[in-house]
Motif scaffolding. Structure first.
Motif, PDB file in Angstrom:
ATOM      1  N   LEU A   1       3.193  52.908  62.340  1.00  0.00           N
ATOM      2  CA  LEU A   1       3.512  51.521  61.982  1.00  0.00           C
ATOM      3  C   LEU A   1       3.832  50.572  63.357  1.00  0.00           C
ATOM      4  O   LEU A   1       4.662  51.720  63.599  1.00  0.00           O
ATOM      5  N   LYS A   2       4.685  49.121  62.552  1.00  0.00           N
ATOM      6  CA  LYS A   2       4.949  48.946  63.690  1.00  0.00           C
ATOM      7  C   LYS A   2       6.398  48.676  63.385  1.00  0.00           C
ATOM      8  O   LYS A   2       6.700  49.117  62.365  1.00  0.00           O
ATOM      9  N   ASP A   3       7.677  48.150  64.299  1.00  0.00           N
ATOM     10  CA  ASP A   3       8.582  48.078  63.403  1.00  0.00           C
ATOM     11  C   ASP A   3       9.319  47.409  62.304  1.00  0.00           C
ATOM     12  O   ASP A   3       9.550  47.999  61.859  1.00  0.00           O
ATOM     13  N   LYS A   4       8.776  46.506  61.941  1.00  0.00           N
ATOM     14  CA  LYS A   4       9.021  45.222  60.232  1.00  0.00           C
ATOM     15  C   LYS A   4       7.648  46.237  59.539  1.00  0.00           C
ATOM     16  O   LYS A   4       8.915  46.225  58.113  1.00  0.00           O
ATOM     17  N   GLN A   5       7.037  47.275  59.798  1.00  0.00           N
ATOM     18  CA  GLN A   5       6.271  47.857  58.646  1.00  0.00           C
ATOM     19  C   GLN A   5       7.105  49.213  58.542  1.00  0.00           C
ATOM     20  O   GLN A   5       6.745  49.948  57.035  1.00  0.00           O
ATOM     21  N   GLN A   6       7.297  49.717  59.356  1.00  0.00           N
ATOM     22  CA  GLN A   6       8.299  50.651  59.471  1.00  0.00           C
ATOM     23  C   GLN A   6       9.261  50.604  58.798  1.00  0.00           C
ATOM     24  O   GLN A   6      10.421  51.322  57.359  1.00  0.00           O
ATOM     25  N   ALA A   7       9.978  49.488  58.476  1.00  0.00           N
ATOM     26  CA  ALA A   7      11.356  48.923  58.485  1.00  0.00           C
ATOM     27  C   ALA A   7      11.413  48.663  56.709  1.00  0.00           C
ATOM     28  O   ALA A   7      12.094  49.556  55.959  1.00  0.00           O
ATOM     29  N   ALA A   8       9.780  48.802  56.292  1.00  0.00           N
ATOM     30  CA  ALA A   8      10.093  48.178  55.342  1.00  0.00           C
ATOM     31  C   ALA A   8       9.096  49.889  54.191  1.00  0.00           C
ATOM     32  O   ALA A   8       9.932  50.166  53.076  1.00  0.00           O
TER      33      ALA A   8
END
Length: 217
Positions: A68-75
């Protein structure tokens, strides 16, 4: 539920995790124990996506989190992982209710819905009369139950707890431990707990022993 495959992690020349293979099942309460420096907290932070491994894979609910990309991982973290820390980490300027609501608001849930669910969880945790109190007005046990409520607000797949009862007296410690098992029984909640508390570890479904960056049994 959770699977790690050959997770490694180094800080400079010090290799803290040396190829960790681990599976955690749904509705399981697992304790991770071992001496200081064994790599327990580092492993927990990687499972919680708060830190990245140097190599290896982490799957949560079938998702390869490392892809996952950073924003996807945070979500993904916000929706699937709850955290309980030793010193609760509540925001002092907010009430108990507001602290519990924060992860739901970050997930862009409507404030009215977030508040309704936060109140329901606080009532379930016997904190109905403490909702408007700020952390400085709460006892140690009450603060930690608020932290548990905050961890539950987004109905996460797993709650990760790092020495959750380490700062509590015996009575509050026992109450917190009972709460974990009650949440598992009533909500099918999964817990991964790093602890030095021998009694808590003995009560969990499975004990994972770590030493020098590896799982020894």
């Amino acid at each position: 539920m959770i699977q790690t495959q050959q997770i490694t992690k180094s800080f400079g020349s010090l290799q803290v995790l040396k190829g960790i293979d681990l599976t955690i099942y749904e509705s399981e309460i697992v304790s991770i124990v071992g001496p200081s420096g064994a790599g327990k907290t580092t492993l927990l932070q990687i499972i919680g996506t708060l830190d990245l491994p140097d190599s290896g894979s982490l799957y949560i609910k079938g998702t390869n989190v490392g892809e996952l990309k950073d924003k996807q991982q945070a979500a993904f973290r916000n929706q699937n992982i709850g955290f309980v820390f030793q010193f609760h980490q509540l925001l002092p300027e907010f009430t108990a209710l507001e602290n519990v609501m924060i992860p739901a608001l970050i997930a862009r849930e409507k404030r009215t819905e977030a508040e309704k669910r936060a109140k329901n969880i606080l009532e379930f945790l016997n904190l109905a009369d403490r909702m408007t109190h700020k952390p400085a007005e709460l006892s140690g046990g009450e603060k930690q139950r608020v932290a548990v409520a905050r961890a539950l607000i987004n109905n996460p797949a797993v709650i990760l707890a790092d020495e959750p009862s380490g700062s509590l007296d015996t009575k509050n410690k026992e109450e917190l431990h009972r709460l974990f098992f009650e949440l598992r029984d009533k909500m099918n909640q999964t817990f991964v707990i790093v602890t030095h508390d021998e009694q808590l570890a003995k009560d969990t479904d499975r004990i994972i022993h770590m030493q020098d960056g590896i799982i020894i049994d």
